[in-house]
Design a protein around this motif. Sequence first.
Motif, PDB file in Angstrom:
ATOM      1  N   HIS A  18       0.832  -1.200   0.000  1.00  0.00           N
ATOM      2  CA  HIS A  18       0.000   0.000   0.000  1.00  0.00           C
ATOM      3  C   HIS A  18       0.869   1.253   0.000  1.00  0.00           C
ATOM      4  N   GLY A  19       0.388   2.287  -0.673  1.00  0.00           N
ATOM      5  CA  GLY A  19       1.094   3.558  -0.746  1.00  0.00           C
ATOM      6  C   GLY A  19       0.473   4.597   0.158  1.00  0.00           C
ATOM      7  N   THR A  20       0.676   5.852  -0.163  1.00  0.00           N
ATOM      8  CA  THR A  20       0.119   6.935   0.634  1.00  0.00           C
ATOM      9  C   THR A  20      -1.398   6.937   0.534  1.00  0.00           C
ATOM     10  N   SER A  21      -2.053   7.620   1.444  1.00  0.00           N
ATOM     11  CA  SER A  21      -3.518   7.682   1.414  1.00  0.00           C
ATOM     12  C   SER A  21      -4.007   8.321   0.119  1.00  0.00           C
ATOM     13  N   GLU A  22      -3.281   9.336  -0.355  1.00  0.00           N
ATOM     14  CA  GLU A  22      -3.663   9.978  -1.617  1.00  0.00           C
ATOM     15  C   GLU A  22      -3.563   9.002  -2.789  1.00  0.00           C
ATOM     16  N   GLU A  24      -3.742   5.698  -2.607  1.00  0.00           N
ATOM     17  CA  GLU A  24      -4.753   4.662  -2.469  1.00  0.00           C
ATOM     18  C   GLU A  24      -6.127   5.164  -2.886  1.00  0.00           C
ATOM     19  N   GLY A 407       3.402   8.674  -4.792  1.00  0.00           N
ATOM     20  CA  GLY A 407       3.031   8.104  -3.503  1.00  0.00           C
ATOM     21  C   GLY A 407       2.803   6.609  -3.571  1.00  0.00           C
ATOM     22  N   PRO A 409       3.829   2.678  -3.577  1.00  0.00           N
ATOM     23  CA  PRO A 409       4.846   1.925  -2.848  1.00  0.00           C
ATOM     24  C   PRO A 409       5.786   1.196  -3.806  1.00  0.00           C
TER      25      PRO A 409
END
Length: 560
Positions: A18-22, A24, A407, A409
Amino acid sequence: MITKNTRHPVVQPLDVPHGTSEFEEKRAALLQAFWDKVPIEYYLPADIIDDPPINVSQIPSSCGILTAEEVKITENYDATGIAEAVATRKYTAVTVAKAFGKRSIICHQLTCCLTQWFMDSAIEQAKQLDAYLEKHGKTIGPLHGVPVSIKEHMPIAGTFSSQGMFSSIVKDEEDCQMIAILRSLGAVFYCKTNQPQTIMHLESDSHWGRVLNPFNIHLSAGGSTGGEAALIAMYGSPLGVGTDIGGSVRGPSAFCGIYGFKPTSYTLPMRKFLASAFPAELNILCSTGPMCRTLRDMDLFMTLVLSTKPYLTDPRIIPIPWSGLRTPTIQKLKIGIITNDGFIEPQPPVQRAISWAQAILSNPKYSDILDVKPFKPYNAKEAWSKIRRMYWPDAGKGEKDAIAAAGEPLHPLSQWIWKDAEETGMLDAVGVSQQRDERDEFRCKFAEHWCAQDVDVVIGPAFVGPACAHDSAFYWTYTSLYNLVDYPGVVFPTPITACADERYAEDYVPLSEECRHVKMLWDKGGFEGAPVDLQIVARKYHDNELFGALQVLREVLGLK
């Protein structure tokens, strides 16, 4: 645990990082846009998604979504057969497009093999083909009505493409050269297939999700053309197009038990395959080729694409006439058998497959047409070291920067593949030229070594094992070697599959630390049901001779 989402019903035993909230949020919107196009009646039951069997390959034909006729069309016909059936009006192009469109979305729910699904436009294209046939009494071309699946990064007008990274997604307004050729021949495009982050490793895991092996979902479908391989293996496509710079056609084809061909570079058109230049090709040339379920479909693809003379508009292509399976073998075929490459001993199922082939080919009843002997490739360990550095003259900086900027991963195998090149950093022109000198010297030594062993073709492993566990495709030595020297290779299915109780021989001695690691990976278990392909290779520019050898071996080895 299986990821459950009522709007995104895709089996994922192991999720991608998973990457940053933005990031995702953007990824979720992308996935939602995909599923918004899928009719609810094509969704598999929730219990299958939540608790799938290890082997999901039979679910498309048994789930009840496909009609009996659609099962027959998708399972009983290869691309050549479909072309004949549509041309003789046994089936309409629309009927065929619907069958493969429906089956492909079922396959996707079980393996995450797709990135785009455009069944509506495929049916519109098929309607036009049917109208043309009705009006003129002839087909538009020899692939009239044949559905063809396409790897994500290849531009199809009106669809999106990417290089396996979110920030590289672009809307394509024009077909690339290969797609334009296939379209002119009458092919119908209905989906694009998943590939890895950076398109540069042997696990197809991207912002779209992780592709699963249909015969064992806890194993990889390979990469970088893993979505194609899984889809074709599940009869969701009769014919696909992949690319190969280290094994990206042959590896996934082998993992999924289908046919795949990597030609000599600049045999087939690749113009506009990528939106930006790829530094690896300064020294390691990519190749494109067909993935399918029969020898004749590989030959059909080559014959038809090259018949359009793509070299007239792309002067990089070598205008070698294609004779393929019609290529005569004038004398006894000399075959070298590779039991190991002197660097990594293959895992037990692959050893069994080699023994199976060697026993058949060495049968005295074939002695008048075959001369079988042992073969050792030249310095596979050195080749692996060289190619891992040559892939990344920029030390992977461009890809790493693009991934980080979004952002997104970094996936484990992305970090693995440029690990060696990071030590030297970005090369200057002198450094790249030095690599080319090393490459060419290795190629000459390899050719001399081949000549000294006096063989026409070699048969050996396509990978260190069958399909590997997720995130463990570390060593592609058996395929990348032939990218370094630019030799053509075909992988073909065998009757061998991995069993639960297989062990290394008692007297096993590792050939290297990498070899020891490969055994450790095998000892963890969980490979049951994985198919095993073998690889046959010929000299550079001997692609026709390679197919001539396959024609000789067709009946001997029972190839389809």
